[in-house]
Design an enzyme around this catalytic site. Structure first.
Site, PDB file in Angstrom:
ATOM      1  N   HIS A  34     -17.243   5.724  21.905  1.00  0.00           N
ATOM      2  CA  HIS A  34     -17.644   6.448  20.696  1.00  0.00           C
ATOM      3  C   HIS A  34     -16.744   5.947  19.574  1.00  0.00           C
ATOM      4  O   HIS A  34     -15.533   5.776  19.764  1.00  0.00           O
ATOM      5  CB  HIS A  34     -17.469   7.954  20.872  1.00  0.00           C
ATOM      6  N   CYS A  99     -23.861   7.093  17.724  1.00  0.00           N
ATOM      7  CA  CYS A  99     -22.617   7.082  16.955  1.00  0.00           C
ATOM      8  C   CYS A  99     -22.223   5.668  16.563  1.00  0.00           C
ATOM      9  O   CYS A  99     -21.716   5.433  15.464  1.00  0.00           O
ATOM     10  CB  CYS A  99     -21.513   7.753  17.762  1.00  0.00           C
TER      11      CYS A  99
END
Length: 594
Positions: A34, A99
């Site tokens: 992420h 993301c």
């Protein structure tokens, strides 16, 4: 005045991918990444919409790594306007945004660069494996904002162990159960292709810098220019998404990287103008950054054709597949299996006599009596029930009685007994033991258990049996007993080809394949004709397995996937050299010579 742009990198698996991925998937995955962008004193990231926090103050905690992405000449006010505009599109309900695509777009807007390839090319099929599926609840919980009172995900200690042993045991059991219950590549119905915000199969691009980076980092690429107000775009988008899932370069496979550019999002219109997009939907197809073809309109059949042509051009099939060899092409590639069923009671009686006459250490575990009990009470009855009973009644009518299958509990106890017998008994008397496994491995339940990630060592007892065979070949004088052990081992190894998953495990895993190769090569050159015949059968099975993989790769348009089917030029050269030498020596066995 310029401003520094930082990339914050987090591991959503909290270290579990790095610690456990090789054990459960056969390849090293260092993290489920992420990312976020830190600029103008704030951290920007996507997760159920665009979020802004102070640097390092999100629910993800402190980043695993921080990378300097350079500086931006864009002022804060302009950037804020850009973020406000992106909020309208990077919303929580967007299934194909993730993301990292958001981060890549922001970095491209600020600096003209892109995030590292190892993040952009996160293996999107990872969470479809049993291991990934077991990790999914933890990863999803970390991806979302935390709920009040909800405990955090499991932590990983500095030694790489999960800090909660009970949770770790539960996770491993879940992985084991799923591995035996469904094929590794199957996907949960609750997470169909393209609907996971973390594993969306497409690159979502909103600016020219990100698009240029996308083209330079993928040999074969397809770009879908779309618009929110375009009905045909909405019709063709699910098909393009499916293509991205099926033919994208996941897990190191050769394939087409797919990108979606909404001309109404961010700098999408600027990008469309640069590429002379006049209508939507429009598809462009690129090879090595150069546009090769285009398609206008929602023509699903033509879209699939263009994707397949692009893959064929980027990753042409092996030259040998183009040679016209009708006799070879007509040859069956089904594996040679040894299915004959001996008298189980006779095998057991022989093995019992060998056990009773052996010298056993006081520390033996299991003990001889425990081993005999395991054979008498579980393994022998199973073998007789599955392989010795007639499949049809005396009147010749078909029976609907299901075959008896092995169970993990029985196989685990039998593997422990097998390892103990191999360590105590001489090889000359072990052939009844190996013959029992030769039969059992034909049972899909046994081969599935042996190929499951939780089974250790690789292939259950196969590693120990093959290692002892290699020891016999290298150090023992030839005798009838050692010949029987080698011959039975080779027939067992031939039967492993009844299971594609088991074959893949034992012939791609770095620990066991060299042992199997050495057994095969030395058996091809063995003095006994029967051993050479069995080794020839195993050699054919290896060649057929590799060829089937090549055929499937060409059929599916993926090119030759070496890692997936065990391609290794040095390994194949070693086998071919042994075959050539064996053929040159062959004078007394017409079956092998032919």
């Amino acid at each position: 005045m310029s401003t520094t742009v930082k990339l914050y990198i987090y591991d959503l698996s909290n270290g579990m991918a790095r610690s456990l991925s090789r054990q459960f998937t056969g390849r090293q995955i260092d993290g489920i990444w992420h990312t976020s962008v830190v600029v103008f004193g704030r951290e920007f990231f996507y997760g159920q919409g665009i979020n802004i926090t102070g640097p390092g103050q999100s629910h993800h905690g402190q980043p695993l790594q921080i990378i300097d992405m350079g500086e931006t000449g864009i002022d804060e006010e302009t950037f804020s306007e850009y973020i406000d505009e992106m909020r309208e599109h990077y919303t929580a309900d967007k299934a194909d945004f993730n993301c990292n695509s958001f981060t890549n777009d922001v970095v491209g807007f600020l600096t003209g660069g892109s995030i590292p390839d190892f993040i952009k090319d996160l293996p999107t099929d990872f969470l479809s494996t049993p291991f990934g599926a077991a990790l999914r609840p933890t990863i999803d919980a970390m991806f979302r904002r935390p709920v009040a009172g909800q405990p955090p995900g499991p932590a990983i200690t500095q030694t790489g162990q999960v800090s909660d042993p009970q949770l770790a045991a539960s996770l491993l059991q879940s992985v084991s159960d799923q591995a035996q219950a469904q094929p590794p590549a199957s996907r949960s119905a609750s997470h169909p292709p393209g609907t996971s915000s973390l594993t969306a199969p497409m690159h979502v691009i909103t600016n020219p810098a990100s698009f240029n980076s996308f083209l330079t980092s993928h040999r074969a690429a397809a770009a879908f220019f779309t618009s929110q107000t375009c009905p045909p775009c909405r019709m063709i988008e699910p098909i393009f998404e499916q293509i991205a899932e099926q033919k994208g370069p996941h897990n190191g496979r050769q394939g087409v990287a797919c990108a979606k550019i909404d001309i109404d999002v961010g700098l999408g219109q600027t990008l469309a103008n640069q590429w002379n997009i006049r209508a939507t939907p429009t598809f462009y197809f690129f090879l090595d950054g150069e546009k090769k073809a285009e398609l206008k309109g929602a023509n699903a059949a033509e879209l699939r054709t263009q994707i397949d042509l692009l893959i064929y051009e980027a990753y042409p099939p092996h030259p040998h597949t183009r040679i016209n060899l009708p006799n070879i092409q007509k040859m069956s590639l089904n594996p040679i299996l040894f299915t004959q069923v001996p008298a189980v009671d006779t095998m057991v009686s022989k093995l019992f006599s060998f056990i009773e006459n052996a010298s056993w250490p006081a520390s033996a575990n299991p003990t001889p009596n425990q081993i005999k009990s395991t054979i008498s009470n579980s393994f022998a009855p199973y073998l007789k029930a599955r392989f010795s009973n007639p499949k049809t009644p005396a009147n010749g009518t078909a029976t609907s009685i299901p075959l008896v299958s092995s169970t993990p509990t029985m196989l685990i106890s039998w593997t422990l007994a097998t390892n103990q017998l191999i360590s105590v008994l001489p090889a000359e008397v072990l052939f009844p033991l190996i013959d029992m496994w030769r039969l059992s491995i034909l049972d899909p339940s046994t081969s599935s258990w042996a190929s499951a990630p939780s089974t250790s060592p690789y292939g259950g007892p196969i590693s120990a049996i093959a290692s002892r065979a290699l020891e016999v070949l290298q150090h023992s004088e030839s005798s009838k007993g050692t010949r029987n052990y080698i011959l039975t081992t080779l027939r067992l190894l031939c039967n492993t080809f009844s299971s594609t998953d088991l074959t893949r495990i034992i012939f791609t895993e770095a620990t066991i394949r060299p042992v199997l190769t050495a057994v095969l090569v030395q058996s091809l050159l063995h003095e006994d004709p029967s051993v050479r015949t069995a080794a020839s059968s195993m050699t054919f099975n290896v060649a057929a397995w590799l060829q089937n993989g090549r055929i499937e790769a060409v059929r599916s348009g993926k090119g030759i996937q070496g890692d997936a089917i065990g391609e290794d030029e040095e390994w194949e050269l070693e086998l071919v050299s042994a075959i050539v030498e064996a053929l040159g020596r062959e004078t007394g066995n017409e079956e092998v010579g032919e």
